[in-house]
Scaffold this active site. Structure first.
Site, PDB file in Angstrom:
ATOM      1  N   LYS A   1      12.567   0.247   1.111  1.00 50.48           N
ATOM      2  CA  LYS A   1      11.200  -0.108   1.500  1.00 50.48           C
ATOM      3  C   LYS A   1      10.566  -0.883   0.362  1.00 50.48           C
ATOM      4  O   LYS A   1      10.437  -0.383  -0.755  1.00 50.48           O
ATOM      5  CB  LYS A   1      10.391   1.149   1.812  1.00 50.48           C
ATOM      6  CG  LYS A   1       8.927   0.849   2.143  1.00 50.48           C
ATOM      7  CD  LYS A   1       8.183   2.054   2.641  1.00 50.48           C
ATOM      8  CE  LYS A   1       6.724   1.722   2.897  1.00 50.48           C
ATOM      9  NZ  LYS A   1       5.960   2.880   3.399  1.00 50.48           N
TER      10      LYS A   1
ATOM     11  N   LYS B   1      12.768  -2.023   5.572  1.00 47.69           N
ATOM     12  CA  LYS B   1      11.389  -2.401   5.901  1.00 47.69           C
ATOM     13  C   LYS B   1      10.778  -3.236   4.800  1.00 47.69           C
ATOM     14  O   LYS B   1      10.964  -2.884   3.640  1.00 47.69           O
ATOM     15  CB  LYS B   1      10.611  -1.101   6.095  1.00 47.69           C
ATOM     16  CG  LYS B   1       9.122  -1.215   6.180  1.00 47.69           C
ATOM     17  CD  LYS B   1       8.527   0.145   6.197  1.00 47.69           C
ATOM     18  CE  LYS B   1       7.031   0.010   6.375  1.00 47.69           C
ATOM     19  NZ  LYS B   1       6.350   1.277   6.269  1.00 47.69           N
TER      20      LYS B   1
HETATM   21  C1  PBG Z   1       3.335   4.657   4.589  1.00 49.37           C
HETATM   22  C2  PBG Z   1       3.601   3.543   5.530  1.00 49.37           C
HETATM   23  C3  PBG Z   1       3.111   2.240   5.479  1.00 49.37           C
HETATM   24  C4  PBG Z   1       3.628   1.579   6.589  1.00 49.37           C
HETATM   25  C5  PBG Z   1       4.396   2.485   7.290  1.00 49.37           C
HETATM   26  N1  PBG Z   1       4.396   3.690   6.602  1.00 49.37           N
HETATM   27  C6  PBG Z   1       2.148   1.638   4.540  1.00 49.37           C
HETATM   28  C7  PBG Z   1       2.585   1.307   3.169  1.00 49.37           C
HETATM   29  O1  PBG Z   1       3.679   1.637   2.734  1.00 49.37           O
HETATM   30  O2  PBG Z   1       1.782   0.701   2.466  1.00 49.37           O
HETATM   31  C8  PBG Z   1       3.381   0.155   6.936  1.00 49.37           C
HETATM   32  C9  PBG Z   1       3.751  -0.214   8.339  1.00 49.37           C
HETATM   33  C10 PBG Z   1       3.224  -1.529   8.767  1.00 49.37           C
HETATM   34  O3  PBG Z   1       2.718  -2.333   7.966  1.00 49.37           O
HETATM   35  O4  PBG Z   1       3.321  -1.802   9.978  1.00 49.37           O
HETATM   36  N2  PBG Z   1       2.764   5.764   5.269  1.00 49.37           N
END
Ligand code: PBG
Length: 326
Positions: A199, A251
Site C-alpha cells: 500500500k 493499492k
Molecule cells: C485506510 C484506508 C484508506 C483508503 C482505504 N483504507 C485511506 C488512506 O490510507 O489514506 C483509501 C481508499 C481510497 O482512496 O479509495 N483506512
C-alpha cells in the site's frame, strides 16, 4: 516478399467481435468485483461525497439498500468503512460494539451476508481525532506496536459483529500476524484476513479523505510505502504471506500495475487490487466534461488490473459494472 506479405498475421484473431470475444485472455465477472461503501453515524439520509460523484456516505437504511442492489447485480463482496460522529486519540469507536462500523456490519450481515462477502476495513484512521492509522507516541509519531494492540481488539470487535473478512489497511509492521494470533486465541479460525500488502503513500487517496471526514493534517509517508519502490512491494507481500494472510492486496491499482504483476507472480493466495477514490474521481471528472468515453475507460482500467494479475478488484463502480456484464 515476406516483408511485403507477412505469413504471420496477428490481426486474423481481431477481425470480428465473435473472434475477439473467443480469444480474450482476460475477462471481467461480477463476482470478482468488490464494492467499498461508507456508512455515516447519525444520519437518516445518505450524504453525497463531492469529489466522488455517485458515491455516498450512507445511512444504515441506504447502506442496506445499496448492498442488496450490489448482491442482486452479482457483486462478490462489499467492504465497509465507518464515519463516526465522535473521534478520540485511540479511536475508541473502532472497538466499541456500538460504534458505527460494528453496528453497520451487523445490519449488513443480516441483510446480505448469505449473498456476498461482508468485509470491513481494519484501520484506525476514520476513528482517531488526529486522522492517523494508529495511535501516537509522546513525540507524536505513529507507535507501531501499541497500534497492533488496538488492531487486535478491533479485529475481535469486527469478528464479533459478523464481518467475514477483515481488510488490514494500516501498514503497521506485523499487523497480519498480530490479528491472526488474536483471532486464533478466541477460536475464530473462520475470519479471512486480507492484507493490504503493498500500500503506497498516494495522492490518489485524496477523495477518500473527504469520504470519511478525515482529520489528518500531515501525510502517511512514515508507514505507507514510497511510490518509488517496486522491490519493497514484494517484500511486504512475502511478509504478509508468512504471517498468515489469506489474500493479498495491492493499492492503488492504476499507477502500481508493475507491483501488482510482481505480487501476483509470487503469490499462492488470491491477489486483489484496489482501484481507489482518486482513480474514480479522475475518470468521473473527465467524463463529466465529455473528454473521455466513460464506460470504455472504466472497463479498460478494470481489465488492465485483471491483466496485470488481480484476481478481484475493489472498485466504486462495482455495482454499475456488474450490471453491464449481465
Ligand atoms: C485506510 C484506508 C484508506 C483508503 C482505504 N483504507 C485511506 C488512506 O490510507 O489514506 C483509501 C481508499 C481510497 O482512496 O479509495 N483506512
Amino acid at each position: 516478399m515476406s516483408e511485403l506479405h507477412p505469413v504471420i498475421r496477428p490481426r486474423r484473431l481481431r477481425q470480428s467481435p465473435a473472434l475477439r470475444r473467443l480469444t480474450a485472455e482476460t475477462r471481467l465477472h461480477p463476482a470478482e468485483l468488490i464494492l467499498p461503501m461508507f456508512v455515516r453515524e447519525g444520519t437518516s439520509e445518505p450524504v453525497p461525497i463531492g469529489s466522488m460523484p455517485g458515491v455516498q456516505q450512507h445511512s444504515i437504511d441506504s447502506l442496506k439498500r445499496a448492498a442488496v442492489e450490489a448482491a442482486e447485480a452479482g457483486v462478490g463482496g462489499v467492504m465497509l468503512f465507518g464515519v463516526p460522529e465522535t473521534r478520540d486519540a485511540v479511536g475508541s469507536a473502532a472497538t466499541d460494539p456500538e460504534g458505527i462500523l460494528n453496528v453497520a456490519t451487523r445490519a449488513l450481515v443480516a441483510e446480505v451476508g448469505d449473498a456476498l462477502v461482508v468485509q470491513t476495513d481494519l484501520c484506525l484512521d476514520e476513528f482517531t481525532d488526529h486522522g492517523h492509522c494508529g495511535v501516537l507516541d509522546d513525540a507524536g509519531h505513529v507507535d507501531n506496536d501499541a497500534t497492533l494492540e488496538r488492531y487486535r481488539d478491533m479485529a475481535l470487535a469486527q469478528a464479533e459483529a459478523g464481518s467475514q473478512l477483515l481488510g488490514l489497511s494500516g501498514m503497521m509492521d506485523g499487523q497480519v500476524g498480530a490479528v491472526r494470533e488474536a483471532l486464533d486465541a478466541v477460536g475464530r479460525h473462520d475470519v479471512v484476513l486480507l492484507a493490504y500488502a503493498a500500500k503506497y503513500a498516494s495522492a490518489f487517496y485524496g477523495p477518500f479523505r473527504e469520504a470519511v471526514d478525515s482529520q489528518l493534517s500531515g501525510d502517511r509517508r512514515a508507514y505507507q510505502q514510497d511510490p518509488a519502490n517496486r522491490r519493497e512491494g514484494l517484500r511486504e507481500a512475502r511478509l504478509d504471506l508468512d504471517e498468515g494472510a489469506d489474500i493479498l492486496m495491492v493499492k492503488p491499482a492504476l499507477s502500481y500495475l508493475d507491483v501488482l504483476s510482481d505480487v501476483a507472480s509470487i503469490s499462492d493466495v488470491p491477489v486483489w487490487a484496489y482501484q481507489v477514490s482518486g482513480e474514480y474521481a479522475m475518470v468521473e471528472a473527465a467524463a463529466a466534461h465529455g473528454w473521455i468515453d466513460r464506460r470504455r475507460i472504466v472497463e479498460e482500467t478494470l481489465i488492465g488490473a485483471r491483466r496485470a494479475g488481480a484476481d478481484a478488484i475493489m472498485t466504486y463502480w462495482a455495482t454499475e459494472v456488474a450490471g453491464w456484464l449481465r
